[in-house]
Scaffold this active site. Structure first.
Site, PDB file in Angstrom:
ATOM      1  N   LYS A  30       0.842  -1.197   0.000  1.00  0.00           N
ATOM      2  CA  LYS A  30       0.000   0.000   0.000  1.00  0.00           C
ATOM      3  C   LYS A  30       0.881   1.253   0.000  1.00  0.00           C
ATOM      4  O   LYS A  30       0.675   2.173  -0.769  1.00  0.00           O
ATOM      5  CB  LYS A  30      -0.880   0.014   1.232  1.00  0.00           C
ATOM      6  CG  LYS A  30      -1.613   1.327   1.456  1.00  0.00           C
ATOM      7  CD  LYS A  30      -2.499   1.303   2.691  1.00  0.00           C
ATOM      8  CE  LYS A  30      -1.751   1.615   3.941  1.00  0.00           C
ATOM      9  NZ  LYS A  30      -1.432   3.046   4.108  1.00  0.00           N
ATOM     10  N   ASN A  31       1.918   1.244   0.840  1.00  0.00           N
ATOM     11  CA  ASN A  31       2.722   2.466   0.997  1.00  0.00           C
ATOM     12  C   ASN A  31       3.766   2.660  -0.090  1.00  0.00           C
ATOM     13  O   ASN A  31       4.539   3.608  -0.033  1.00  0.00           O
ATOM     14  CB  ASN A  31       3.351   2.491   2.396  1.00  0.00           C
ATOM     15  CG  ASN A  31       2.286   2.698   3.458  1.00  0.00           C
ATOM     16  OD1 ASN A  31       1.129   3.010   3.121  1.00  0.00           O
ATOM     17  ND2 ASN A  31       2.621   2.502   4.709  1.00  0.00           N
ATOM     18  N   CYS A 125      -5.197  11.741  12.770  1.00  0.00           N
ATOM     19  CA  CYS A 125      -5.945  10.480  12.754  1.00  0.00           C
ATOM     20  C   CYS A 125      -5.768   9.898  14.156  1.00  0.00           C
ATOM     21  O   CYS A 125      -5.146  10.509  15.022  1.00  0.00           O
ATOM     22  CB  CYS A 125      -5.435   9.557  11.673  1.00  0.00           C
ATOM     23  SG  CYS A 125      -3.843   8.876  12.037  1.00  0.00           S
ATOM     24  N   ARG A 130      -0.263  14.013  13.368  1.00  0.00           N
ATOM     25  CA  ARG A 130       0.204  13.795  11.986  1.00  0.00           C
ATOM     26  C   ARG A 130       0.345  15.114  11.218  1.00  0.00           C
ATOM     27  O   ARG A 130      -0.269  15.326  10.189  1.00  0.00           O
ATOM     28  CB  ARG A 130      -0.721  12.851  11.233  1.00  0.00           C
ATOM     29  CG  ARG A 130      -1.119  11.584  11.973  1.00  0.00           C
ATOM     30  CD  ARG A 130      -0.069  10.496  11.978  1.00  0.00           C
ATOM     31  NE  ARG A 130       0.392  10.055  10.694  1.00  0.00           N
ATOM     32  CZ  ARG A 130      -0.133   9.065   9.988  1.00  0.00           C
ATOM     33  NH1 ARG A 130      -1.204   8.463  10.431  1.00  0.00           N
ATOM     34  NH2 ARG A 130       0.373   8.716   8.834  1.00  0.00           N
ATOM     35  N   ASP A 315       4.401   0.142  12.175  1.00  0.00           N
ATOM     36  CA  ASP A 315       3.196  -0.453  11.584  1.00  0.00           C
ATOM     37  C   ASP A 315       3.022  -1.922  11.949  1.00  0.00           C
ATOM     38  O   ASP A 315       1.996  -2.512  11.627  1.00  0.00           O
ATOM     39  CB  ASP A 315       3.231  -0.302  10.057  1.00  0.00           C
ATOM     40  CG  ASP A 315       3.057   1.150   9.651  1.00  0.00           C
ATOM     41  OD1 ASP A 315       3.275   1.460   8.467  1.00  0.00           O
ATOM     42  OD2 ASP A 315       2.732   1.963  10.527  1.00  0.00           O
ATOM     43  N   ARG A 407      -8.854  -0.542   4.400  1.00  0.00           N
ATOM     44  CA  ARG A 407      -7.968   0.489   3.847  1.00  0.00           C
ATOM     45  C   ARG A 407      -6.605  -0.106   3.535  1.00  0.00           C
ATOM     46  O   ARG A 407      -5.928   0.325   2.613  1.00  0.00           O
ATOM     47  CB  ARG A 407      -7.795   1.636   4.864  1.00  0.00           C
ATOM     48  CG  ARG A 407      -8.985   2.537   5.008  1.00  0.00           C
ATOM     49  CD  ARG A 407      -8.613   3.743   5.848  1.00  0.00           C
ATOM     50  NE  ARG A 407      -7.334   4.291   5.386  1.00  0.00           N
ATOM     51  CZ  ARG A 407      -6.506   4.948   6.201  1.00  0.00           C
ATOM     52  NH1 ARG A 407      -6.797   5.130   7.467  1.00  0.00           N
ATOM     53  NH2 ARG A 407      -5.369   5.431   5.744  1.00  0.00           N
TER      54      ARG A 407
HETATM   55  C1  EPZ Z   1       4.163   6.856   6.701  1.00  0.00           C
HETATM   56  O1  EPZ Z   1       3.345   7.844   7.243  1.00  0.00           O
HETATM   57  C2  EPZ Z   1       3.260   5.654   6.457  1.00  0.00           C
HETATM   58  N1  EPZ Z   1       2.199   6.013   5.504  1.00  0.00           N
HETATM   59  C3  EPZ Z   1       2.657   5.214   7.796  1.00  0.00           C
HETATM   60  O2  EPZ Z   1       1.886   4.057   7.550  1.00  0.00           O
HETATM   61  C4  EPZ Z   1       3.783   4.847   8.746  1.00  0.00           C
HETATM   62  O3  EPZ Z   1       3.226   4.491  10.005  1.00  0.00           O
HETATM   63  C5  EPZ Z   1       4.715   6.051   8.923  1.00  0.00           C
HETATM   64  O4  EPZ Z   1       5.209   6.482   7.629  1.00  0.00           O
HETATM   65  C6  EPZ Z   1       5.912   5.749   9.804  1.00  0.00           C
HETATM   66  O5  EPZ Z   1       6.623   4.680   9.268  1.00  0.00           O
HETATM   67  C7  EPZ Z   1       2.493   6.040   4.193  1.00  0.00           C
HETATM   68  O6  EPZ Z   1       3.610   5.786   3.777  1.00  0.00           O
HETATM   69  C8  EPZ Z   1       1.372   6.403   3.269  1.00  0.00           C
HETATM   70  P1  EPZ Z   1       6.026  10.192   8.898  1.00  0.00           P
HETATM   71  P2  EPZ Z   1       3.878   9.366   7.315  1.00  0.00           P
HETATM   72  O7  EPZ Z   1       5.904  11.488   8.150  1.00  0.00           O
HETATM   73  O8  EPZ Z   1       4.787   9.643   6.198  1.00  0.00           O
HETATM   74  C9  EPZ Z   1       6.035  13.396  12.385  1.00  0.00           C
HETATM   75  C10 EPZ Z   1      -0.055   2.767   7.518  1.00  0.00           C
HETATM   76  O9  EPZ Z   1      -0.478   2.116   8.435  1.00  0.00           O
HETATM   77  N2  EPZ Z   1       5.914  14.392  11.300  1.00  0.00           N
HETATM   78  O10 EPZ Z   1       7.192   9.325   8.645  1.00  0.00           O
HETATM   79  O11 EPZ Z   1       2.693  10.246   7.503  1.00  0.00           O
HETATM   80  C11 EPZ Z   1       4.800  12.510  12.474  1.00  0.00           C
HETATM   81  O12 EPZ Z   1       3.806  13.124  13.272  1.00  0.00           O
HETATM   82  C12 EPZ Z   1       0.496   4.156   7.774  1.00  0.00           C
HETATM   83  O13 EPZ Z   1       0.019   2.388   6.344  1.00  0.00           O
HETATM   84  C13 EPZ Z   1       5.923  15.740  11.630  1.00  0.00           C
HETATM   85  O14 EPZ Z   1       6.023  16.114  12.801  1.00  0.00           O
HETATM   86  O15 EPZ Z   1       4.713   9.346   8.657  1.00  0.00           O
HETATM   87  C14 EPZ Z   1       5.337  11.259  13.111  1.00  0.00           C
HETATM   88  O16 EPZ Z   1       5.398  11.426  14.518  1.00  0.00           O
HETATM   89  C15 EPZ Z   1       0.114   4.580   9.161  1.00  0.00           C
HETATM   90  N3  EPZ Z   1       5.786  16.669  10.632  1.00  0.00           N
HETATM   91  C16 EPZ Z   1       6.763  11.165  12.552  1.00  0.00           C
HETATM   92  O17 EPZ Z   1       7.091  12.478  12.072  1.00  0.00           O
HETATM   93  C17 EPZ Z   1       5.684  16.303   9.307  1.00  0.00           C
HETATM   94  O18 EPZ Z   1       5.588  17.195   8.432  1.00  0.00           O
HETATM   95  C18 EPZ Z   1       6.883  10.191  11.379  1.00  0.00           C
HETATM   96  O19 EPZ Z   1       5.881  10.522  10.449  1.00  0.00           O
HETATM   97  C19 EPZ Z   1       5.674  14.920   8.996  1.00  0.00           C
HETATM   98  C20 EPZ Z   1       5.800  13.985   9.998  1.00  0.00           C
END
Ligand code: EPZ
Length: 431
Positions: A30-31, A125, A130, A315, A407
């Site tokens: 998916k990702n 979420c 996020r 995850d 999803r």
């Molecule tokens: C990706 O989400 C994945 N989704 C998530 O999978 C996964 O849990 C996550 O990476 C961590 O591995 C997709 O790839 C579509 P991050 P993402 O930006 O990119 C903070 C699933 O189950 N952050 O790496 O949104 C954030 O709050 C999903 O398939 C900021 O503060 O995660 C988090 O604490 C759930 N500001 C940390 O960084 C930003 O601008 C990591 O988030 C962006 C992120």
């Protein structure tokens, strides 16, 4: 899948403790599918993606791309042609973005190709707020003018995006992917420091390079992109889903190891396989890209910390918590990535698990067995943890809010029924 209708709620009903054996095929990731689909916005030529999983999130991304003007044709099972049309709109509307945060992935490509974009600010979420501040700061460094008002991100780059030195203060997967795509068409060189190293980031870079992008260092913490004027179409195969694979490995470890996992991406699960080994569940390669899980004697308790790739993925945290909840002894799981990713704990406790949470730590005391109950899915990956719990619990378990499940897991009920699970969907009138 029964569509959620007014006044009814859908649930999954599972009769626990059935013998599970047979072959399960791991679907496309998916990702990977989500960023790879967003990347089709970067070219005016046709792109074909193979091994695309049939997931709610993927159909949401398809609706979003169609809304922007991409025609999408299903050529075969899992094979889709993306044909750029004239962009009808450069807006990712709230009703689509609110369904799937990963819609933010169209921001970088739209800005790079059309020099403007309007994307609804993704809400939080259940697992955390996020934010997308790091995406926006990076795009501003590349020359975008960004305002956020009335719940929308308005971005323009009249002279086009310029290469920049981007040092992410925190590793962000979709943040890295957004900049990777934007930089591919920017003028000059972009360096991404503290880049995400996930296999899905590497997969996106591979696809972009096939389209003519000049990228080096993907898979390390420093990626260098030299912008080009134009990107061409390509054919690209989505990589297997390492999280689905890890989910089924946990299920097999809990049910006697009679499940063969087809398309098991060993290379993406090195750390997870080591943790399984420590628990007493060895992932054994069989034949071409297949795996079985061998367990000898009782499983053992372990301590796990979630971290960015290549360490233990957040995850898979909920799924391993289900596993450890029935392993004799004390285990601890620390969730370092998201601030609120323990909502499955109260649900597992309804099934009889003995877990208590202190801040970022969950302390698990193994119990002899779980017993069936009514529970709810709280986030995409926790929903799979509840399914695993239902499959091993004594008696019947009903899981509500299962849209989370659809999803992220392709046809999980039919995959499990093929293995011998007694699992069905039902609807309940809400009075
Ligand atoms: C990706 O989400 C994945 N989704 C998530 O999978 C996964 O849990 C996550 O990476 C961590 O591995 C997709 O790839 C579509 P991050 P993402 O930006 O990119 C903070 C699933 O189950 N952050 O790496 O949104 C954030 O709050 C999903 O398939 C900021 O503060 O995660 C988090 O604490 C759930 N500001 C940390 O960084 C930003 O601008 C990591 O988030 C962006 C992120």
């Amino acid at each position: 899948m029964i569509e959620a209708r007014e006044g009814v709620i859908e649930y999954l009903e599972i009769e626990g403790q059935k013998t599970l054996e047979g072959v399960v095929e791991i679907s496309g990731a998916k990702n990977s599918a989500l960023p790879d689909m967003a990347a089709t916005l970067l070219t005016d030529e046709q792109v074909i993606l193979e091994n695309v999983p049939y997931l709610l999130d993927v159909s949401t991304m398809k609706s979003l791309l169609k809304h922007i003007g991409i025609d999408i044709l299903e050529l075969d099972r899992g094979v889709f042609a993306f044909m750029p049309g004239k962009p009808d709109s450069l807006e990712a509307p709230y009703e689509l973005v609110s369904k799937m945060r990963a819609s933010i992935l169209v921001l970088g490509p739209m800005l790079a190709r059309f020099r403007q974009a309007k994307v609804a600010l993704p809400g939080g979420c259940s697992i955390g707020t996020r934010p997308v501040d790091l995406h926006l700061q990076a795009l501003e460094k590349m020359g975008a003018k960004i305002t956020v008002e009335h719940g929308y991100i308005q971005a323009v780059a009249p002279e086009g995006l310029k290469g920049a030195y981007i040092h992410f203060p925190k590793i962000t997967v979709t943040g890295t992917e957004n900049i990777l795509m934007a930089a591919s068409l920017a003028e000059g060189e972009t360096v991404i420091k503290n880049a995400a190293r996930e296999p899905e980031v590497v997969d996106l870079a591979m696809m972009l390079k096939k389209m003519g992008a000049l990228i080096e260092g993907e898979g390390t913490d420093t990626i260098v992109i030299k912008g080009v004027k134009k990107l061409k179409g390509t054919v690209h195969r989505i990589i297997p889903d390492r999280i689905e694979a890890g989910t089924f490995a946990v299920l097999s470890a809990l049910t006697g190891g009679k499940i063969v996992l087809k398309n098991y991406p060993f290379g993406y699960l090195t750390f997870v396989n080591q943790v399984l080994e420590k628990i007493g569940a060895t992932v054994v390669p069989v034949g071409e890209n297949q795996a079985v899980i061998k367990t000898e004697g009782n499983l053992r308790p372990v301590d796990i910390e979630t971290k960015e790739y290549p360490f233990f993925p957040t995850d898979l945290q909920a799924q391993f918590m289900t596993l450890l909840s029935v392993v004799d002894g004390s285990s601890r799981i620390r969730e370092n990535i998201f601030e609120n990713r323990f909502m499955h704990v109260p649900e597992l406790k309804r099934l009889g698990a003995d877990i208590h949470v202190e801040g970022r730590d969950a302390f698990i005391k193994g119990v002899k067995k779980l017993t069936g109950a009514q529970v709810k899915a709280t986030d995409l990956r926790a929903s799979a943890a509840m399914v695993i719990a239902g499959l091993i619990a004594e008696g019947t378990t009903r899981i509500y809010d299962i849209y989370h499940l659809d999803r992220g897991y392709e046809n999980i009920d039919s995959k499990l029924r093929l293995l011998g699970a007694k699992i069905s969907r039902g609807i309940e009138e809400i009075n």
